[in-house]
Scaffold this motif. Sequence first.
Motif: not given
Length: 218
Positions: A130-136, A143-149, A191-196
């Motif tokens: 699973p890809l980690p995403v660091e979020v404010i 951010v979770a809703r955008e990722i679902v899209k 809102g995403v700081v960075t992703n893995g």
Amino acid sequence: MTQDELKALVGKAAIDYVEEGSIVGVGTGSTVNFFIDELATIKHKIQGAVSSSEASTKRLKSHGIEVFELNDVDRIPVYVDGADESNHLLELIKGGGGALTREKIIAAVAEKFVCIADESKLVRRLGEFPLPVEVIPMARSYVAREIVKLGGDPVYRSGFTTDNGNVILDVHSLEINEPIKLERILNNIVGVVTNGLFADRAADVLLLGKADSVETLT
Ligand code: 5RP
């Protein structure tokens, strides 16, 4: 060989990449812990380290290795870090330990990124991990809703706060066919700081621990 023995093997092999008199970039995780312990044996030959996490800083200092602030350092010849997955282009998924943002910053500064891993980490296609995403924190639900899209299934890493005071969403079920493109798209969500995904700046060398040897992929 056990998985820990393979990690110890690559941790030791990475010492060959350390430049004498330099400041070494140090990642985070159980494989890197073996590297840190090896680094301690040559600590008189280096200036010190820049660390990607509070955990690695603590381990480095416990060995008497000086830890520098990244802002005070103008050159990092080599950065050594582990990975959760690597493909054959040395594009990585990282962040299982939640240290992805500081890791990505040091990797960006480093002249050479040496990734160390046991052979189970080499995959044909990224994304089973699973890809980690660091979020404010306040942006977590957005951010979770955008990722679902985007077709992902984000899971909040409950009870975990990053060294930067943020939260992690672990994203399952993503089809990672174009890692660089996806890395940029995810980083572009407010809102995403960075992703893995470490694809834009992939590793330069992968030292892979195998039953009887260390394979070097470049
Ligand atoms: C931490 C990381 C680690 O490098 C990654 O999770 C691999 O860890 P390990 O060596 O324990 O398998 O990215 O954020």
